[in-house]
Design a protein around this motif. Structure first.
Motif, PDB file in Angstrom:
ATOM      1  N   GLU A 154      -8.042  -5.872  -4.030  1.00 13.36           N
ATOM      2  CA  GLU A 154      -6.984  -5.146  -3.321  1.00 13.36           C
ATOM      3  C   GLU A 154      -5.685  -5.167  -4.116  1.00 13.36           C
ATOM      4  O   GLU A 154      -4.972  -4.150  -4.205  1.00 13.36           O
ATOM      5  CB  GLU A 154      -6.761  -5.773  -1.946  1.00 13.36           C
ATOM      6  CG  GLU A 154      -7.899  -5.542  -0.963  1.00 13.36           C
ATOM      7  CD  GLU A 154      -7.693  -6.291   0.335  1.00 13.36           C
ATOM      8  OE1 GLU A 154      -7.870  -5.679   1.398  1.00 13.36           O
ATOM      9  OE2 GLU A 154      -7.358  -7.505   0.284  1.00 13.36           O
ATOM     10  N   ASN A 194     -12.639   2.176  -6.520  1.00 12.59           N
ATOM     11  CA  ASN A 194     -13.972   2.634  -6.916  1.00 12.59           C
ATOM     12  C   ASN A 194     -13.934   3.989  -7.618  1.00 12.59           C
ATOM     13  O   ASN A 194     -14.923   4.419  -8.206  1.00 12.59           O
ATOM     14  CB  ASN A 194     -14.889   2.710  -5.692  1.00 12.59           C
ATOM     15  CG  ASN A 194     -15.121   1.336  -5.073  1.00 12.59           C
ATOM     16  OD1 ASN A 194     -15.184   0.338  -5.789  1.00 12.59           O
ATOM     17  ND2 ASN A 194     -15.250   1.289  -3.754  1.00 12.59           N
ATOM     18  N   ASN A 200      -8.854   5.195  -4.491  1.00 10.56           N
ATOM     19  CA  ASN A 200      -9.539   3.925  -4.280  1.00 10.56           C
ATOM     20  C   ASN A 200      -9.952   3.347  -5.624  1.00 10.56           C
ATOM     21  O   ASN A 200     -10.219   4.076  -6.582  1.00 10.56           O
ATOM     22  CB  ASN A 200     -10.767   4.145  -3.399  1.00 10.56           C
ATOM     23  CG  ASN A 200     -11.405   2.843  -2.973  1.00 10.56           C
ATOM     24  OD1 ASN A 200     -12.194   2.253  -3.707  1.00 10.56           O
ATOM     25  ND2 ASN A 200     -11.072   2.400  -1.761  1.00 10.56           N
ATOM     26  N   ASP A 232       0.811  -1.218   0.000  1.00  8.09           N
ATOM     27  CA  ASP A 232       0.000   0.000   0.000  1.00  8.09           C
ATOM     28  C   ASP A 232       0.844   1.269   0.000  1.00  8.09           C
ATOM     29  O   ASP A 232       0.317   2.361  -0.180  1.00  8.09           O
ATOM     30  CB  ASP A 232      -0.913   0.032   1.236  1.00  8.09           C
ATOM     31  CG  ASP A 232      -2.016  -1.020   1.160  1.00  8.09           C
ATOM     32  OD1 ASP A 232      -2.191  -1.607   0.078  1.00  8.09           O
ATOM     33  OD2 ASP A 232      -2.698  -1.248   2.180  1.00  8.09           O
ATOM     34  N   GLN A 234      -6.005  -2.831  -7.101  1.00  4.91           N
ATOM     35  CA  GLN A 234      -5.966  -1.426  -6.678  1.00  4.91           C
ATOM     36  C   GLN A 234      -4.531  -0.982  -6.421  1.00  4.91           C
ATOM     37  O   GLN A 234      -4.109   0.092  -6.869  1.00  4.91           O
ATOM     38  CB  GLN A 234      -6.798  -1.233  -5.404  1.00  4.91           C
ATOM     39  CG  GLN A 234      -6.700   0.170  -4.822  1.00  4.91           C
ATOM     40  CD  GLN A 234      -7.557   0.347  -3.593  1.00  4.91           C
ATOM     41  OE1 GLN A 234      -8.769   0.355  -3.685  1.00  4.91           O
ATOM     42  NE2 GLN A 234      -6.924   0.478  -2.424  1.00  4.91           N
TER      43      GLN A 234
END
Length: 858
Positions: free
Chosen positions: A238, A152, A150, A121, A241
């Motif tokens: 995840e 989305n 994100n 991350d 992303q």
């Protein structure tokens, strides 16, 4: 942390599945070989010659269908044998590969979920820079711009385009595909195909966020096993992303390197990632394969020429086709997106926002040294020696490039030894005192970028450094007057050391070699060494014999040259300098002028201070260092400095030298310092230094805990400081020392007594000769010498009784003058005279380096 055995069992668990397959394969092969052996056993024994003839005759008369069946049975048998051998080889290869994997990974730490999440991350990829005590002040400068969002907030087209293009089986596999493992084994064994693609998105993410770009089998093995673990811990959403937030995607319209789809969307099309069209999404999804080729912008942010833009546009169409092939878009969508002219949507050139670099001198120092450290570590991992790396500039550049990439993209942390509070205080003092250093000149220079001439200020510059004597760590430093105007770090530039070299090169080695004691007499008379005629301050000559400690305290030149002349004919003084980290050429050591600081290139403030600290640490030298440790994103230490001490002088020599250097402040060239200091100076020692015509001004002082050095001078060798510059520098040094004491007095270790070693011998010697009382024949008449005595210190030896030629240096005429003066003649002994111009600067056959050292002030 878990022990290696536990980590090994965890890796073996990951390989258990493949090993079971290997066992099954071996069993299958074994059964097939057994069947073949049994069928072979049932065959008839070897036929006789008559039987063979009958067989041949019967075969010739057999129908064609029978012959074809016999041929096919033979082919079938050969095929079965071939398959069996192939299965055996494949089973062996898989078993060896699995064993190789296990052997490589048995001592590797198993990352936890938290560690992996932090690493994957992490979008703050530039290495963090830290003062001591874990105080962060910045990051390694990089033009890689990244803004995470994100998933989305990303266009669905973008997600489908990346999967269809980079990893069509992304939602089906477990992080790797079997062919990746076999390809890695074959590549490592044969050297073929080591650069081939085919990594999954998961593997690519691991390469970008965790591993280096080195192509080694161990790195590939680590990548594969980490990919399995990541796929187990994280959802596909995840993983996708993280990938879309960190993938490098070329340049934006400001010429900056960009990573992550949000910056790509903004920098190429001026919109957010969630608003991208199908064609725009396909274009961005095509960039990861070769960002530098497919990006639409040059380094300055201008659009590439149409012929080069075409590469990216064609790649966009390839992405669209793969999306259509994978049924992620319709044929109509595919055909419509192909027709979109993206060249009209690319953003026009824009200028990046200028950013200022705080703590510029510290930043540059840490970046340079950390890059060098990491380059050497990377080379070592590739079995390239440091010696080979240093000899090959291209090879060194290759590994520094890799190190720079790591520090720009992998989230490392660089921890230094610099104390922020002391550093800030020293910068304030140099700003306050800078205007008192001397005149600021103006110079006209040519701007290298524009070619235009401009006027720049040329002030007196300063380089200072504060060292811990025992560990060698750089506690603080001053790199210069103003980083925004001049980024040169004057702590690292090489300048003439002037007389600060005397204790290191001459007096220390002479005491260590038992050539002198603290009161040994040195000649200070007019002399000429093959047309090299040194003088003392301002061309003076003392015309007398002077004790060694007094000659050092007053920084007299002629006694020093006489002593060095004897020393270099007795031993190799270079061995002492090398042990203290100063490396000069053999030619320089052969010149007598080196004893007064006459070097070809000079030494840096850091080198000189580090060498001087040897006396404070009982004759042991520890190399100076700035980088304490380097850690990876997970906090694992990948580099830790380990101090190494080296014996240079005996303890006795160091004790005696500290006693002599204390005289510099009590009776020598730096007596003004005492009245300016706020702390106990009983254990303070130091040495001044001035090069020819006041070009370089030095003061180096040590307490039992620290060494603080300060140099002043102009950039231009044609400009000189004034005669009172040494006093200015001493005042400045005192303010620096006071600030250190006020912030952290414990660093100085002021109460530490310098314990006298048992090997230091004390003798009462005559002040007249520096030797024991005795009888001397003067002009044929014996004289019993007695009188005032003084205590002299020796490195584990005792002096002899006074002889006629009792000192070092001096001619027969000089000794005759001395003894006649002793008898009462008024012959000018001890009267200071001045050298003539010819004596001050002899030119006939004189080396230029020697000429440059004739008029050192101290």
């Amino acid at each position: 942390m878990k022990d290696p055995k536990h980590r090994s069992s965890q890796w073996r668990a990951l390989l258990l599945k493949s090993r079971k397959k290997v066992t099954t394969l071996f069993t299958s092969v074994k059964n097939r070989l057994t069947d073949l052996r049994h069928s072979s056993a049932k065959r008839p024994t070897q036929p006789t010659k008559a039987q063979k003839g009958a067989y041949i005759q019967a075969l010739s008369q057999a129908p064609l269908s029978f012959k074809i069946n016999v041929f096919l049975e033979a082919i079938k048998s050969i095929f079965l044998y071939g398959v069996s051998i192939g299965l055996i080889c494949m089973a062996l290869a898989v078993g060896i590969g699995a064993g190789y994997f296990a052997a490589l990974m048995k001592n590797e730490p198993i990352p936890s979920y938290q560690v992996l999440k932090q690493q994957l991350d992490n979008t703050d990829q530039a290495a963090g820079l830290y003062f001591a005590k874990n105080n962060k002040f910045g990051t390694i400068k990089t033009d890689l711009i990244r803004t995470p969002v994100n998933i989305n907030q990303m266009s669905p087209y973008l997600k489908d385009a990346i999967v269809a293009t980079e990893d069509e089986d992304f939602y089906k596999h477990d992080g790797v595909v079997p062919k990746a493992l076999f390809r890695a084994i074959i590549s490592d064994v044969t050297g073929i195909g080591s650069q081939t693609g085919g990594s999954t998105l998961t593997q690519q993410l691991i390469k970008m966020q965790i591993l280096t770009s080195q192509v080694t089998f161990k790195r590939k093995a680590t990548e594969v096993l980490l990919a399995l673990r990541v796929d187990k811990y994280f959802t596909k959403k995840e993983i996708l992303q993280d990938y879309l937030n960190v993938a490098t995607l070329g340049r934006n319209n400001k010429g900056q390197n960009i990573a992550g789809v949000q910056e790509a969307a903004l920098g190429l099309f001026g919109k957010n990632a969630k608003d991208l069209s199908l064609a725009e999404s396909a274009y961005i999804a095509g960039l990861p394969q070769s960002p530098s080729v497919y990006t639409p912008y040059d380094q300055d942010g201008t659009l590439k020429d149409p012929e080069y833009l075409q590469y990216g546009l064609e790649r966009k169409n390839t992405v669209l086709f793969r999306m259509y092939r994978e049924h992620r878009i319709t044929k109509a969508d595919y055909q419509a997106a192909k027709k979109v002219d993206l060249t009209k949507e690319f953003q026009p050139k824009a200028d990046p926002v200028e950013t200022t670099k705080s703590y510029g001198y510290v930043y540059n120092l840490l970046e340079t040294q950390a890059t060098d450290i990491m380059a050497k570590q990377l080379a070592k991992e590739a079995n390239v020696s440091t010696a080979k790396l240093n000899k090959d500039p291209n090879l060194y550049k290759q590994y520094t490039t890799q190190a720079t990439e790591l520090f720009s993209t992998k989230g490392y942390q660089i921890h230094s030894t610099i104390d922020q509070d002391i550093y800030d205080a020293m910068q304030s003092i140099v700003q306050q005192q800078g205007p008192t250093f001397g005149q600021t000149y103006t110079d006209t220079v040519t701007d290298q970028e524009t070619g235009l001439q401009q006027t720049v200020a040329s002030p007196v510059q300063n380089g200072s450094v504060l060292l811990d004597n025992r560990t060698g760590k750089v506690i603080s430093f001053v790199g210069g007057r103003d980083f925004s105007l001049k980024q040169t770090n004057y702590m690292l530039t090489k300048r003439s050391p002037g007389s600060t070299i005397k204790p290191l090169l001459v007096y220390g080695p002479a005491i260590d070699q038992k050539i002198i004691g603290s009161k040994t007499m040195l000649a200070d008379f007019k002399t000429n060494f093959k047309d090299y005629a040194p003088t003392d301050y301002a061309g003076t000559i003392q015309n007398k014999f002077i004790p060694a400690d007094q000659a050092l305290a007053q920084s007299l030149n002629i006694p020093t040259v006489n002593l060095y002349n004897k020393l270099k004919n007795t031993t190799d003084p270079a061995q002492y300098m090398r042990k203290m980290g100063i490396h000069l050429s053999a030619d320089e050591y052969n010149q007598l002028g080196i004893s007064l600081g006459g070097t070809s290139d000079g030494v840096s403030v850091l080198e000189q201070a580090s060498a001087f600290s040897t006396f404070a640490d009982q004759g042991q030298h520890t190399d100076a260092y700035v980088i304490d440790k380097i850690t990876d994103p997970a906090g694992n230490i990948v580099y830790q400095h380990h101090a190494k001490k080296q014996r240079v002088f005996s303890k006795a020599t160091s004790y005696i030298m500290n006693q002599m250097l204390a005289g510099v402040l009590t009776d020598g060239t730096a007596t003004t310092i005492y009245d300016q200091l706020y702390f106990n100076t009983n254990n303070l020692v130091g040495k001044t230094g001035t090069s020819n015509d006041n070009r370089d001004i030095w003061f180096i002082g040590s307490t039992p805990g620290i060494t603080l050095a300060s140099w002043m001078g102009y950039d231009s060798t044609g400009r000189n400081l004034t005669d009172n510059s040494s006093l200015i520098n001493e005042k400045y040094w005192s303010k620096l020392a006071n600030s250190v004491y006020q912030i952290d007095p414990s660093l100085m270790r002021l109460e530490d007594d310098r314990e006298k070693p048992r090997t230091v011998t004390s003798s009462k010697v005559l002040k007249l000769t520096g030797q024991l009382p005795g009888t001397v024949s003067i002009n044929g008449s014996p004289q019993n010498l007695n009188g005032a005595t003084t205590t002299a210190l020796y490195n584990n030896w005792t002096p002899k009784a006074t002889s006629y030629e009792f000192g070092i240096g001096g001619s027969a005429r000089n000794y005759a003058t001395f003894w006649n003066h002793y008898l009462g003649y008024n012959n000018g002994y001890g009267s200071i005279t001045y050298s003539t111009a010819g004596e001050l600067d002899p030119t006939s056959g004189t080396n230029s380096r020697n000429r440059s050292t004739n008029s050192y002030l101290d």
